[in-house]
Design a protein around this motif. Structure first.
Motif, mmCIF file in Angstrom:
data_model
loop_
_atom_site.group_PDB
_atom_site.id
_atom_site.type_symbol
_atom_site.label_atom_id
_atom_site.label_comp_id
_atom_site.label_asym_id
_atom_site.label_seq_id
_atom_site.Cartn_x
_atom_site.Cartn_y
_atom_site.Cartn_z
ATOM 1 N N GLU A 174 0.829 -1.206 0.000
ATOM 2 C CA GLU A 174 0.000 0.000 0.000
ATOM 3 C C GLU A 174 0.866 1.260 0.000
ATOM 4 O O GLU A 174 0.569 2.228 -0.701
ATOM 5 N N ILE A 175 1.948 1.224 0.759
ATOM 6 C CA ILE A 175 2.865 2.364 0.800
ATOM 7 C C ILE A 175 3.503 2.567 -0.567
ATOM 8 O O ILE A 175 3.615 3.696 -1.054
ATOM 9 N N ALA A 176 3.902 1.475 -1.199
ATOM 10 C CA ALA A 176 4.511 1.561 -2.527
ATOM 11 C C ALA A 176 3.543 2.201 -3.520
ATOM 12 O O ALA A 176 3.936 3.072 -4.303
ATOM 13 N N GLY A 177 2.296 1.798 -3.472
ATOM 14 C CA GLY A 177 1.304 2.382 -4.362
ATOM 15 C C GLY A 177 1.089 3.858 -4.084
ATOM 16 O O GLY A 177 0.973 4.670 -5.000
ATOM 17 N N LEU A 178 1.065 4.207 -2.823
ATOM 18 C CA LEU A 178 0.838 5.588 -2.434
ATOM 19 C C LEU A 178 2.005 6.490 -2.834
ATOM 20 O O LEU A 178 1.807 7.594 -3.322
ATOM 21 N N LEU A 179 3.229 5.995 -2.649
ATOM 22 C CA LEU A 179 4.409 6.796 -2.982
ATOM 23 C C LEU A 179 4.853 6.636 -4.430
ATOM 24 O O LEU A 179 5.760 7.336 -4.882
ATOM 25 N N GLY A 180 4.244 5.708 -5.149
ATOM 26 C CA GLY A 180 4.585 5.514 -6.555
ATOM 27 C C GLY A 180 5.971 4.932 -6.758
ATOM 28 O O GLY A 180 6.721 5.378 -7.626
ATOM 29 N N CYS A 181 6.317 3.928 -5.950
ATOM 30 C CA CYS A 181 7.623 3.289 -6.073
ATOM 31 C C CYS A 181 7.445 1.788 -5.872
ATOM 32 O O CYS A 181 6.414 1.342 -5.389
ATOM 33 N N PRO A 182 8.457 0.997 -6.232
ATOM 34 C CA PRO A 182 8.351 -0.451 -6.043
ATOM 35 C C PRO A 182 8.323 -0.831 -4.558
ATOM 36 O O PRO A 182 8.843 -0.112 -3.712
ATOM 37 N N THR A 183 7.749 -1.990 -4.265
ATOM 38 C CA THR A 183 7.687 -2.490 -2.899
ATOM 39 C C THR A 183 9.093 -2.669 -2.323
ATOM 40 O O THR A 183 9.321 -2.392 -1.145
ATOM 41 N N GLY A 184 10.031 -3.097 -3.144
ATOM 42 C CA GLY A 184 11.409 -3.264 -2.686
ATOM 43 C C GLY A 184 12.018 -1.950 -2.217
ATOM 44 O O GLY A 184 12.802 -1.918 -1.257
ATOM 45 N N THR A 185 11.663 -0.860 -2.859
ATOM 46 C CA THR A 185 12.143 0.458 -2.448
ATOM 47 C C THR A 185 11.588 0.817 -1.078
ATOM 48 O O THR A 185 12.293 1.371 -0.232
ATOM 49 N N VAL A 186 10.333 0.475 -0.852
ATOM 50 C CA VAL A 186 9.713 0.729 0.457
ATOM 51 C C VAL A 186 10.437 -0.082 1.527
ATOM 52 O O VAL A 186 10.773 0.434 2.596
ATOM 53 N N LYS A 187 10.691 -1.359 1.235
ATOM 54 C CA LYS A 187 11.371 -2.220 2.205
ATOM 55 C C LYS A 187 12.754 -1.684 2.541
ATOM 56 O O LYS A 187 13.140 -1.619 3.708
ATOM 57 N N SER A 188 13.508 -1.293 1.525
ATOM 58 C CA SER A 188 14.868 -0.797 1.790
ATOM 59 C C SER A 188 14.834 0.555 2.496
ATOM 60 O O SER A 188 15.642 0.817 3.386
ATOM 61 N N ALA A 189 13.872 1.414 2.152
ATOM 62 C CA ALA A 189 13.752 2.707 2.834
ATOM 63 C C ALA A 189 13.398 2.512 4.302
ATOM 64 O O ALA A 189 13.939 3.192 5.174
ATOM 65 N N LEU A 190 12.514 1.577 4.577
ATOM 66 C CA LEU A 190 12.130 1.295 5.958
ATOM 67 C C LEU A 190 13.312 0.722 6.737
ATOM 68 O O LEU A 190 13.585 1.136 7.869
ATOM 69 N N HIS A 191 14.035 -0.199 6.119
ATOM 70 C CA HIS A 191 15.214 -0.784 6.767
ATOM 71 C C HIS A 191 16.251 0.298 7.086
ATOM 72 O O HIS A 191 16.769 0.363 8.202
ATOM 73 N N ARG A 192 16.535 1.153 6.131
ATOM 74 C CA ARG A 192 17.510 2.224 6.341
ATOM 75 C C ARG A 192 17.036 3.224 7.398
ATOM 76 O O ARG A 192 17.815 3.706 8.213
ATOM 77 N N ALA A 193 15.753 3.546 7.366
ATOM 78 C CA ALA A 193 15.203 4.489 8.336
ATOM 79 C C ALA A 193 15.317 3.940 9.754
ATOM 80 O O ALA A 193 15.748 4.655 10.676
ATOM 81 N N LEU A 194 14.950 2.683 9.935
ATOM 82 C CA LEU A 194 15.021 2.086 11.273
ATOM 83 C C LEU A 194 16.463 1.979 11.757
ATOM 84 O O LEU A 194 16.747 2.225 12.931
ATOM 85 N N ALA A 195 17.381 1.646 10.849
ATOM 86 C CA ALA A 195 18.798 1.582 11.230
ATOM 87 C C ALA A 195 19.300 2.967 11.638
ATOM 88 O O ALA A 195 20.026 3.114 12.635
#
Length: 162
Positions: free
Chosen positions: A132-153
Protein backbone atom coordinates in the motif's frame (compact mmCIF):
# COMPACT_ATOMS: atom_id res chain seq x y z
CA UNK A 1 -12.78 0.94 -1.51
CA UNK A 2 -12.34 2.05 2.09
CA UNK A 3 -14.91 1.38 4.80
CA UNK A 4 -15.83 5.04 5.03
CA UNK A 5 -16.36 5.26 1.26
CA UNK A 6 -19.16 2.73 1.62
CA UNK A 7 -20.94 5.05 4.04
CA UNK A 8 -20.83 8.09 1.78
CA UNK A 9 -23.59 8.79 -0.73
CA UNK A 10 -22.26 8.62 -4.28
CA UNK A 11 -25.45 9.67 -5.90
CA UNK A 12 -27.21 12.98 -5.74
CA UNK A 13 -25.44 16.20 -4.87
CA UNK A 14 -21.65 15.98 -5.28
CA UNK A 15 -21.25 18.63 -2.57
CA UNK A 16 -22.96 16.27 -0.10
CA UNK A 17 -20.56 13.50 -1.04
CA UNK A 18 -17.56 15.83 -0.73
CA UNK A 19 -18.77 17.06 2.68
CA UNK A 20 -19.16 13.46 3.83
CA UNK A 21 -15.66 12.61 2.56
CA UNK A 22 -14.26 15.66 4.33
CA UNK A 23 -15.93 14.70 7.60
CA UNK A 24 -14.80 11.07 7.32
CA UNK A 25 -11.15 11.64 6.32
CA UNK A 26 -10.06 15.14 7.39
CA UNK A 27 -8.64 14.26 10.80
CA UNK A 28 -6.67 11.21 9.60
CA UNK A 29 -5.25 13.20 6.70
CA UNK A 30 -4.33 16.10 8.99
CA UNK A 31 -2.44 13.72 11.28
CA UNK A 32 -0.63 12.20 8.31
CA UNK A 33 0.37 15.62 6.97
CA UNK A 34 1.41 16.75 10.46
CA UNK A 35 3.63 13.71 10.87
CA UNK A 36 5.19 14.17 7.44
CA UNK A 37 5.81 17.91 7.74
CA UNK A 38 6.04 18.67 11.45
CA UNK A 39 3.89 21.76 10.92
CA UNK A 40 0.27 22.19 12.06
CA UNK A 41 -0.53 25.19 9.84
CA UNK A 42 1.02 23.58 6.77
CA UNK A 43 -0.69 20.26 7.49
CA UNK A 44 -4.08 21.99 7.50
CA UNK A 45 -3.23 23.72 4.20
CA UNK A 46 -2.23 20.38 2.68
CA UNK A 47 -5.52 18.76 3.69
CA UNK A 48 -7.51 21.65 2.25
CA UNK A 49 -5.52 21.44 -1.00
CA UNK A 50 -6.10 17.67 -1.19
CA UNK A 51 -9.87 18.14 -0.93
CA UNK A 52 -9.77 20.99 -3.44
CA UNK A 53 -8.00 18.67 -5.88
CA UNK A 54 -10.55 15.93 -5.20
CA UNK A 55 -13.37 18.36 -5.97
CA UNK A 56 -11.58 19.61 -9.10
CA UNK A 57 -11.46 16.09 -10.56
CA UNK A 58 -15.25 16.06 -10.71
CA UNK A 59 -15.16 12.30 -10.16
CA UNK A 60 -15.52 9.94 -7.23
CA UNK A 61 -12.34 7.83 -6.93
CA UNK A 62 -12.64 4.09 -6.31
CA UNK A 63 -10.86 4.55 -2.97
CA UNK A 64 -11.24 8.11 -1.74
CA UNK A 65 -8.91 7.73 1.23
CA UNK A 66 -6.15 6.25 -0.91
CA UNK A 67 -6.52 9.09 -3.42
CA UNK A 68 -6.38 11.71 -0.67
CA UNK A 69 -3.41 10.05 1.07
CA UNK A 70 -1.51 10.10 -2.22
CA UNK A 71 -2.24 13.80 -2.73
CA UNK A 72 -1.24 14.61 0.86
CA UNK A 73 2.00 12.63 0.58
CA UNK A 74 2.88 14.32 -2.72
CA UNK A 75 2.17 17.81 -1.37
CA UNK A 76 4.28 17.09 1.71
CA UNK A 77 7.09 15.75 -0.48
CA UNK A 78 6.99 18.93 -2.56
CA UNK A 79 7.20 21.06 0.59
CA UNK A 80 10.17 19.05 1.82
CA UNK A 81 11.94 19.56 -1.49
CA UNK A 82 11.36 23.32 -1.27
CA UNK A 83 12.73 23.42 2.28
CA UNK A 84 15.86 21.54 1.22
CA UNK A 85 16.41 24.03 -1.59
CA UNK A 86 15.92 26.92 0.84
CA UNK A 87 18.57 25.48 3.15
CA UNK A 88 21.10 25.63 0.33
CA UNK A 89 20.33 29.24 -0.55
CA UNK A 90 21.30 31.73 2.18
CA UNK A 91 18.98 34.43 0.85
CA UNK A 92 15.97 32.24 1.58
CA UNK A 93 13.89 32.77 4.70
CA UNK A 94 15.15 30.81 7.73
CA UNK A 95 13.41 27.56 8.57
CA UNK A 96 11.06 27.61 11.55
CA UNK A 97 12.43 26.19 14.78
CA UNK A 98 11.07 22.76 15.67
CA UNK A 99 8.44 22.52 18.38
CA UNK A 100 10.33 22.04 21.67
CA UNK A 101 7.55 19.84 23.07
CA UNK A 102 8.33 17.03 20.65
CA UNK A 103 10.23 14.15 22.14
CA UNK A 104 13.62 12.96 20.95
CA UNK A 105 12.13 10.10 18.92
CA UNK A 106 9.96 12.46 16.92
CA UNK A 107 12.92 14.80 16.45
CA UNK A 108 14.94 11.87 15.07
CA UNK A 109 12.10 10.89 12.71
CA UNK A 110 11.89 14.48 11.47
CA UNK A 111 15.59 14.37 10.51
CA UNK A 112 15.08 11.39 8.20
CA UNK A 113 15.01 12.03 4.45
CA UNK A 114 11.44 12.45 3.17
CA UNK A 115 10.98 8.97 1.70
CA UNK A 116 12.29 7.28 4.84
CA UNK A 117 10.14 9.50 7.05
CA UNK A 118 7.08 8.88 4.87
CA UNK A 119 7.60 5.10 4.95
CA UNK A 120 8.00 5.08 8.75
CA UNK A 121 4.90 7.24 9.28
CA UNK A 122 2.75 5.31 6.80
CA UNK A 123 3.89 1.93 8.13
CA UNK A 124 3.76 2.53 11.87
CA UNK A 125 1.27 5.38 12.21
CA UNK A 126 -1.21 4.63 9.43
CA UNK A 127 -0.49 0.86 9.66
CA UNK A 128 -0.31 0.46 5.88
CA UNK A 129 1.30 -2.57 4.27
CA UNK A 130 4.48 -2.23 2.23
CA UNK A 131 2.46 -2.75 -0.96
CA UNK A 132 0.00 0.00 0.00
CA UNK A 133 2.86 2.36 0.80
CA UNK A 134 4.51 1.56 -2.53
CA UNK A 135 1.30 2.38 -4.36
CA UNK A 136 0.84 5.59 -2.43
CA UNK A 137 4.41 6.80 -2.98
CA UNK A 138 4.59 5.51 -6.55
CA UNK A 139 7.62 3.29 -6.07
CA UNK A 140 8.35 -0.45 -6.04
CA UNK A 141 7.69 -2.49 -2.90
CA UNK A 142 11.41 -3.26 -2.69
CA UNK A 143 12.14 0.46 -2.45
CA UNK A 144 9.71 0.73 0.46
CA UNK A 145 11.37 -2.22 2.21
CA UNK A 146 14.87 -0.80 1.79
CA UNK A 147 13.75 2.71 2.83
CA UNK A 148 12.13 1.30 5.96
CA UNK A 149 15.21 -0.78 6.77
CA UNK A 150 17.51 2.22 6.34
CA UNK A 151 15.20 4.49 8.34
CA UNK A 152 15.02 2.09 11.27
CA UNK A 153 18.80 1.58 11.23
CA UNK A 154 19.33 5.34 11.21
CA UNK A 155 16.87 5.80 14.08
CA UNK A 156 18.62 3.08 16.12
CA UNK A 157 21.95 4.87 15.65
CA UNK A 158 20.59 8.31 16.49
CA UNK A 159 18.52 7.46 19.55
CA UNK A 160 20.11 6.82 22.96
CA UNK A 161 20.09 3.23 24.15
CA UNK A 162 19.13 2.23 27.67
Amino acid sequence: MSETDELMPKTGNSEDWLAAAYEAHRLALFRLARLLTGSDPFAEDVVQEAFARLQATGQVPDDTLAYLRTVVANLCRNRTRRLVLERHHPQSAPLPVENPELDETWAAVQKLPFRQRAVVVLRFYDDLSEAEIAGLLGCPTGTVKSALHRALARLRRSLPHD
